[in-house]
Design a protein around this motif. Sequence first.
Motif, PDB file in Angstrom:
ATOM      1  N   ASP A  47       0.804  -1.225   0.000  1.00 38.69           N
ATOM      2  CA  ASP A  47       0.000   0.000   0.000  1.00 38.69           C
ATOM      3  C   ASP A  47       0.840   1.280   0.000  1.00 38.69           C
ATOM      4  O   ASP A  47       0.557   2.224  -0.734  1.00 38.69           O
ATOM      5  CB  ASP A  47      -0.936   0.012   1.219  1.00 38.69           C
ATOM      6  N   GLY A  48       1.876   1.312   0.853  1.00 35.21           N
ATOM      7  CA  GLY A  48       2.694   2.520   0.958  1.00 35.21           C
ATOM      8  C   GLY A  48       3.387   2.850  -0.355  1.00 35.21           C
ATOM      9  O   GLY A  48       3.461   4.008  -0.765  1.00 35.21           O
ATOM     10  N   TRP A  49       3.869   1.817  -1.020  1.00 29.51           N
ATOM     11  CA  TRP A  49       4.542   2.011  -2.308  1.00 29.51           C
ATOM     12  C   TRP A  49       3.557   2.407  -3.400  1.00 29.51           C
ATOM     13  O   TRP A  49       3.931   3.088  -4.349  1.00 29.51           O
ATOM     14  CB  TRP A  49       5.313   0.746  -2.695  1.00 29.51           C
ATOM     15  N   THR A  51       1.003   4.431  -3.152  1.00 29.34           N
ATOM     16  CA  THR A  51       0.793   5.876  -3.094  1.00 29.34           C
ATOM     17  C   THR A  51       1.995   6.617  -3.692  1.00 29.34           C
ATOM     18  O   THR A  51       1.820   7.526  -4.517  1.00 29.34           O
ATOM     19  CB  THR A  51       0.573   6.316  -1.630  1.00 29.34           C
TER      20      THR A  51
ATOM     21  N   TRP B  36      -1.054   9.499   2.475  1.00 24.88           N
ATOM     22  CA  TRP B  36       0.054   8.535   2.487  1.00 24.88           C
ATOM     23  C   TRP B  36      -0.392   7.186   3.021  1.00 24.88           C
ATOM     24  O   TRP B  36       0.125   6.152   2.634  1.00 24.88           O
ATOM     25  CB  TRP B  36       1.210   9.062   3.343  1.00 24.88           C
ATOM     26  N   ASP B  37      -1.359   7.202   3.959  1.00 19.15           N
ATOM     27  CA  ASP B  37      -1.780   5.938   4.579  1.00 19.15           C
ATOM     28  C   ASP B  37      -3.059   5.399   3.929  1.00 19.15           C
ATOM     29  O   ASP B  37      -3.812   4.663   4.549  1.00 19.15           O
ATOM     30  CB  ASP B  37      -1.996   6.142   6.081  1.00 19.15           C
TER      31      ASP B  37
END
Lengths: 142, 157
Positions: A47-49, A51, B36-37
């Motif tokens: 998920d973080g990557w 974004t 970001w989250d």
Amino acid sequence: MNTKILRGLIWTARVFVAGVFLYAAWGKILDPRGFGRDIHNYQMVSDGWVTLTALFLPWLELWCAVALLAVSPFRRSAWWLITGMMVVFTYAKISALQRGLDISCGCTGSDDPMTWMGVAENLVLLVPCVFALVCDHRWPTR
Amino acid sequence: MKSSPSATCFGIVYLIAVSLVTGLMSRGLSSDPLPWDHAWSEGLREEVLAAGFEVVDTSEMRRLVEEGRHLILDARSMQEYDMGQIPGAMPLPIGDFEDHFLGIAPILSPDSPLIAYCSSAECDQALILAERLREAGYPNVKIYLDGWKAWNAEVGP
């Protein structure tokens, strides 16, 4: 091959590939959320990557396209990056199709479904990339 | 313009850095910045609900099909549609939305009850179709999220 013809082909490759990447980048820059969803659907990054990639990748496409069009000292770097991106995109498409994922391609920010025809299009686009990567260095164009 | 290998490497790093900076700047300047989250893995269901669409499960879908009040729209490709579809469904593949929509628009009114579906809960084509329909002025769209695979498995063709 005649140098003049060769330079003409390299110039055509530059304009064509830059045009495709400018078009692809613009749609994604306007809709990072949609592009993020497309990236996530491939189920290849966390998920973080997702974004970070959704924010970064369209701009990389755009600046590489600009570097191809401009009389730029970064043109060879741009060819390397664009060829690398095309290889990664093609691998991602083949992987998604092999895993049977029924997702949108996300290639140009549009909603085109994933097909083997899309893989073929990528491979066709790789031809001018590799050609120019080899030749633009030896027979530079303005 | 010829460049040495070290200049090429510098150019690659430079283009990546410029892209990162402009990407972060575009997020900073956006009126609706991407968090970001953002929980991409929470799945399509949350995204569909967040977009304001009602989700229909298979038993409800079966009831609605029998009732016959809703126009059911298949967001998959024509090839997939031709291989099997929910009874009464009309094809509206998102890859060719404009052309197919011209054929469907005459039988729609702004408050027509619609249901969009695609292959399964993993595909986002039904959501994209629902968003397009809403943009086109047809907001009364439900989404059968489990799609054709669930229908075919639980109800049959």
